[in-house]
Design a protein around this motif. Structure first.
Motif, mmCIF file in Angstrom:
data_model
loop_
_atom_site.group_PDB
_atom_site.id
_atom_site.type_symbol
_atom_site.label_atom_id
_atom_site.label_comp_id
_atom_site.label_asym_id
_atom_site.label_seq_id
_atom_site.Cartn_x
_atom_site.Cartn_y
_atom_site.Cartn_z
ATOM 1 N N MET A 1 0.827 -1.200 0.000
ATOM 2 C CA MET A 1 0.000 0.000 0.000
ATOM 3 C C MET A 1 0.862 1.251 0.000
ATOM 4 O O MET A 1 0.532 2.267 -0.598
ATOM 5 C CB MET A 1 -0.924 0.006 1.219
ATOM 6 C CG MET A 1 -1.923 -1.139 1.248
ATOM 7 S SD MET A 1 -3.163 -1.033 -0.048
ATOM 8 C CE MET A 1 -4.159 0.303 0.564
ATOM 9 N N GLY A 2 2.016 1.172 0.696
ATOM 10 C CA GLY A 2 2.906 2.321 0.728
ATOM 11 C C GLY A 2 3.528 2.627 -0.620
ATOM 12 O O GLY A 2 3.879 3.771 -0.913
ATOM 13 N N GLU A 3 3.674 1.613 -1.470
ATOM 14 C CA GLU A 3 4.294 1.803 -2.775
ATOM 15 C C GLU A 3 3.287 2.107 -3.878
ATOM 16 O O GLU A 3 3.669 2.559 -4.956
ATOM 17 C CB GLU A 3 5.071 0.539 -3.157
ATOM 18 C CG GLU A 3 6.272 0.258 -2.267
ATOM 19 C CD GLU A 3 7.009 -0.994 -2.696
ATOM 20 O OE1 GLU A 3 6.739 -1.486 -3.818
ATOM 21 O OE2 GLU A 3 7.853 -1.481 -1.932
ATOM 22 N N SER A 4 2.025 1.849 -3.636
ATOM 23 C CA SER A 4 1.030 1.994 -4.704
ATOM 24 C C SER A 4 0.594 3.450 -4.853
ATOM 25 O O SER A 4 0.615 4.237 -3.908
ATOM 26 C CB SER A 4 -0.187 1.113 -4.412
ATOM 27 O OG SER A 4 -0.806 1.500 -3.204
ATOM 28 N N SER A 5 0.191 3.790 -6.048
ATOM 29 C CA SER A 5 -0.239 5.155 -6.362
ATOM 30 C C SER A 5 -1.649 5.410 -5.834
ATOM 31 O O SER A 5 -2.519 4.539 -5.902
ATOM 32 C CB SER A 5 -0.217 5.367 -7.872
ATOM 33 O OG SER A 5 -0.841 6.587 -8.225
ATOM 34 N N ARG A 6 -1.847 6.622 -5.328
ATOM 35 C CA ARG A 6 -3.181 7.023 -4.874
ATOM 36 C C ARG A 6 -3.862 7.956 -5.880
ATOM 37 O O ARG A 6 -4.888 8.549 -5.592
ATOM 38 C CB ARG A 6 -3.081 7.707 -3.512
ATOM 39 C CG ARG A 6 -2.673 6.763 -2.391
ATOM 40 C CD ARG A 6 -2.550 7.472 -1.054
ATOM 41 N NE ARG A 6 -1.405 8.376 -1.013
ATOM 42 C CZ ARG A 6 -1.493 9.692 -1.064
ATOM 43 N NH1 ARG A 6 -2.683 10.271 -1.167
ATOM 44 N NH2 ARG A 6 -0.413 10.441 -1.025
ATOM 45 N N VAL A 7 -3.283 8.057 -7.068
ATOM 46 C CA VAL A 7 -3.814 8.965 -8.085
ATOM 47 C C VAL A 7 -4.959 8.297 -8.844
ATOM 48 O O VAL A 7 -4.887 7.119 -9.199
ATOM 49 C CB VAL A 7 -2.713 9.379 -9.082
ATOM 50 C CG1 VAL A 7 -3.277 10.300 -10.152
ATOM 51 C CG2 VAL A 7 -1.568 10.053 -8.348
ATOM 52 N N LEU A 8 -5.997 9.059 -9.088
ATOM 53 C CA LEU A 8 -7.114 8.585 -9.902
ATOM 54 C C LEU A 8 -7.406 9.610 -10.980
ATOM 55 O O LEU A 8 -7.589 10.790 -10.695
ATOM 56 C CB LEU A 8 -8.366 8.355 -9.043
ATOM 57 C CG LEU A 8 -9.643 7.959 -9.809
ATOM 58 C CD1 LEU A 8 -9.451 6.638 -10.544
ATOM 59 C CD2 LEU A 8 -10.824 7.860 -8.868
ATOM 60 N N TRP A 9 -7.404 9.164 -12.216
ATOM 61 C CA TRP A 9 -7.781 10.022 -13.344
ATOM 62 C C TRP A 9 -8.596 9.180 -14.314
ATOM 63 O O TRP A 9 -8.695 7.974 -14.171
ATOM 64 C CB TRP A 9 -6.543 10.628 -14.022
ATOM 65 C CG TRP A 9 -5.496 9.653 -14.458
ATOM 66 C CD1 TRP A 9 -4.512 9.111 -13.697
ATOM 67 C CD2 TRP A 9 -5.332 9.085 -15.760
ATOM 68 N NE1 TRP A 9 -3.741 8.256 -14.434
ATOM 69 C CE2 TRP A 9 -4.213 8.223 -15.710
ATOM 70 C CE3 TRP A 9 -6.009 9.242 -16.968
ATOM 71 C CZ2 TRP A 9 -3.770 7.509 -16.821
ATOM 72 C CZ3 TRP A 9 -5.563 8.533 -18.077
ATOM 73 C CH2 TRP A 9 -4.456 7.690 -17.995
ATOM 74 N N ARG A 10 -9.186 9.821 -15.300
ATOM 75 C CA ARG A 10 -10.104 9.132 -16.194
ATOM 76 C C ARG A 10 -9.470 8.812 -17.534
ATOM 77 O O ARG A 10 -8.791 9.633 -18.139
ATOM 78 C CB ARG A 10 -11.361 9.971 -16.419
ATOM 79 C CG ARG A 10 -12.242 10.138 -15.203
ATOM 80 C CD ARG A 10 -12.784 8.813 -14.682
ATOM 81 N NE ARG A 10 -13.579 8.109 -15.660
ATOM 82 C CZ ARG A 10 -14.895 8.292 -15.829
ATOM 83 N NH1 ARG A 10 -15.542 9.162 -15.056
ATOM 84 N NH2 ARG A 10 -15.551 7.608 -16.730
ATOM 85 N N ASN A 11 -9.738 7.617 -17.979
ATOM 86 C CA ASN A 11 -9.358 7.200 -19.316
ATOM 87 C C ASN A 11 -10.270 7.894 -20.333
ATOM 88 O O ASN A 11 -11.292 8.481 -19.963
ATOM 89 C CB ASN A 11 -9.508 5.681 -19.414
ATOM 90 C CG ASN A 11 -8.754 5.085 -20.577
ATOM 91 O OD1 ASN A 11 -8.180 5.804 -21.400
ATOM 92 N ND2 ASN A 11 -8.760 3.770 -20.662
#
Length: 682
Positions: free
Chosen positions: A255-265
């Motif tokens: 979880m510490g290494e994963s991205s927390r960014v969310l954007w749309r395709n």
């Protein structure tokens, strides 16, 4: 007695108060801990009464079964996500096979739990041989028994590194795959961090169901006089606790290494007003004769001389009489060729020209059938030595045909009702661009009340009055840059508002963040702070750099998917499309209008503005969000039977042994469990 407190990183947890005066635990893992207490309570009842019948345990068992039935709603959704991931991972066979195996095992535990629930609805009428056979199978050493399935799940999910054996764990493999191939683009509307958390959540819930089935299977066999199974129950409990600890230990790192960014395709189909917004006629290709750009009606210069000019009239009703004049600034003129055929656009089009074909067959724009008759335009000589050339220029004219305005008003969540921002999107109302926010009520443990999530209504401004109060920014040739930034508040702050501001000639994005009490969910309304990146192209050390759009075409024409191509601390200028490709008729980039919000709404630690596109396209300016970082809000509490069990300390990175003489925290209630899963079902 000793208690093991393991501090880990996972979503939806409560903060450990100063001095360890209390332990606040995420409900999912509280359930994992409390299940032990519920089972031990049933064993205590069984051992305290010599003539216990199976029906006497039905209440305790059915309480736990009811809890597990509610769990199914969570597991089903994540199982579906696993199958979705499998379909996306065709290029990584190893990860695909592991995910497929994991989803199969989770499904088998789930279906077995349902079967046990059906048997135990009426334990006194279900045939003894059926229950006895089922219980024997659950706890057998068969690799396909419940015990065997749980062990296989643990082997797949928990990293192992022994001499001759290296197993990174399937979710670690998935994380690496996502990093390599940008799989966070998948339209699952979750950040990689959320996706991995939900899968871990499912694994933990599956462990609870398996543990409960095994324990009650031994109780059934004990009631039927097959033994007391004290040792078996204790070993199963120890294995269950250790598997949970191993799972959350692995979760902490991943979880510490994963991205927390969310954007749309990109959407399947681009539809203006629904999936994207365009600015209109900000800078637009415009043909003007040099004679009409000077006051004396002479042609003594050339096109390149007119880098900043205005329309001064219409000489002898030439081509100028057949088109709308540019009544703003005429800039960046150049000479192409003397003679041309022009296909003018329809009256109500956003374009001036569909295409321009010069005498040498050089074409600006995509030549196709012209809905109107083409117009032949020729430069001419005046007094033998002055050539009055038609120039290809750019028109910068505000007015009713040009939508070029951005709101500078704050868009704030209703913090008085404890609401926070959970999503955002670009909208255009009455020709003005706004950043609309989606808000929801913040609950204890960093959760969002799903029923309260709504898009906050925007009261559109009137351009006439908004100009007086300077409530919008008008783009122009000199002021058309938008800053591209990733903005996050300090740890422990969540987003409560957004706004644009003017930073020199740039449009700059800001977010409002506010601290909150994780355990209670209460916002500290008087301690908000606005976050922005105020670097400029002339800032020393941290200079803001431009994002260059090479020969940009209309963004919706390409069939290739748009990819993020900007980084933090850049800017992009709104401009016109390429002359050759589109006759410089379209303002780009477009604005991506798709709402950016998690499938399961969560608080946000920040947001940003970025550009996405492909080479040779104008692309899209779009918002992105950062889901809240829960890394400091995780504790797991397990009662250990003896000092020997502290060997599990070697499997985790942060373990603290503290004295704890009570076991009340392990007791569970049906109402608490069911409320938790009703709140968390996706």
């Amino acid at each position: 007695m000793k208690a093991l407190i393991v501090a880990m990183s996972i979503i939806g947890l409560a903060t450990l108060p100063p001095g360890n005066s209390a332990v606040a635990v995420i409900p999912a893992l509280q359930l994992a801990v409390s299940a032990v207490g519920a089972v031990m309570h049933a064993w205590t009842h069984l051992k305290a009464h010599k003539d216990v019948k199976l029906g006497d345990l039905a209440g305790s068992l059915n309480t736990l079964q009811d809890q597990m039935q509610v769990i199914d709603s969570v597991v089903k959704n994540t199982e579906a996500q696993m199958y979705g991931l499998v379909s996306q991972l065709s290029k990584n066979t190893r990860t695909e096979l592991k995910l497929h195996e994991l989803s199969e095992l989770v499904s088998r535990i789930s279906s077995t739990s349902k079967l046990m629930h059906e048997y135990m609805k009426n334990p006194n009428t279900t045939e003894r041989i059926t229950l006895e056979d089922f219980a024997m199978w659950c706890v057998s050493h068969n690799p396909d028994s419940v015990s065997g399935l749980l062990e296989r799940i643990s082997m797949i999910t928990s990293p192992v590194s022994n001499p001759g054996l290296i197993n990174p764990g399937v979710l670690n493999m998935l994380l690496e795959t996502m990093k390599e191939s940008n799989h966070y683009m998948w339209d699952m509307q979750q950040s990689p961090n959320q996706l991995l958390y939900n899968m871990y959540n499912t694994i933990i819930l599956t462990e609870i169901k398996g543990f409960a089935m095994m324990q009650y299977s031994w109780m059934i066999l004990s009631v039927y006089g097959k033994g007391n199974f004290t040792i078996e129950s204790k070993v199963s409990k120890q294995q269950y606790e250790q598997r949970i600890i191993m799972a959350v230990a692995a979760c902490k790192r991943i979880m510490g290494e994963s991205s927390r960014v969310l954007w749309r395709n990109d959407p399947k189909q681009h539809i203006e007003g629904e999936t994207y917004i365009s600015l209109t006629r900000l800078l637009q290709g415009y043909i003007e004769n040099e004679v009409d750009m000077n006051g004396d009606g002479m042609c003594r210069y050339n096109c390149a001389f007119y880098q900043l000019a205005t329309n001064r009239g219409c000489f002898k009703e030439q081509f100028c009489s057949k088109q709308k004049a540019c009544n703003g600034k005429i800039v960046e003129c150049k000479f192409v060729e003397s003679d041309m055929n022009i296909c003018q656009s329809d009256r109500y089009s956003k374009r001036r020209y569909e295409w321009i074909e010069y005498k040498t067959s050089k074409t600006y724009g995509r030549k196709k059938a012209c809905s109107k008759s083409t117009t032949k335009v020729k430069s001419w000589w005046r007094w033998l030595f002055w050539h009055c050339s038609y120039c290809m220029c750019v028109c910068d004219q505000s007015g009713p045909d040009s939508d070029r305005y951005f709101s500078l008003k704050e868009e704030l969540a209703d913090v008085a009702r404890n609401k926070v921002v959970v999503g955002m999107q670009f909208v255009k109302l009455k020709r003005i661009i706004y950043m609309q926010i989606c808000e929801g009520i913040l609950l204890p443990g960093g959760k969002i009340d799903k029923e309260s999530v709504t898009w906050k209504e925007i009261r559109p401004m009137d351009l006439k009055y908004a100009k007086i109060y300077k409530e919008y920014h008008e783009l122009s040739n000199e002021q058309r840059a938008i800053d591209l930034d990733d903005l996050e508040g300090p740890h422990g702050y969540i987003m409560t508002g957004v706004r644009f501001k003017k930073l020199g000639p740039h449009l700059n994005f800001e977010i409002q963040t506010m601290p909150f009490n994780f355990e209670t969910g209460e916002l500290h309304k008087d301690k908000y702070v606005w976050i922005s990146n105020d670097n400029t192209p002339v800032t020393i050390n941290k200079i803001r750099t431009p994002l260059t759009l090479d020969a940009p075409d209309v963004p919706t024409i390409t069939n290739l998917p748009s990819m993020p191509d900007s980084v933090n601390n850049q800017y992009v200028k709104f401009t016109h499309t390429d002359f050759v490709k589109d006759a410089a008729q379209t303002t780009i980039p477009f604005l991506d209008k798709q709402p950016v919000i998690s499938k399961i709404p969560v608080p946000l630690s920040g947001a940003g503005i970025y550009h996405k596109g492909v080479y040779g396209s104008g692309g899209f300016v779009a918002p992105k969000i950062f889901t809240y970082d829960y890394s400091n809000h995780f504790e797991v509490l397990f009662k250990l039977e003896s000092e020997k069990e502290t060997q599990t300390e070697n499997t985790v990175s942060e373990i603290e042994i503290i004295d704890d003489e009570t076991s009340s925290s392990n007791e569970a209630t049906s109402e608490g469990f069911i409320n938790f899963f009703n709140e968390n079902a996706v």
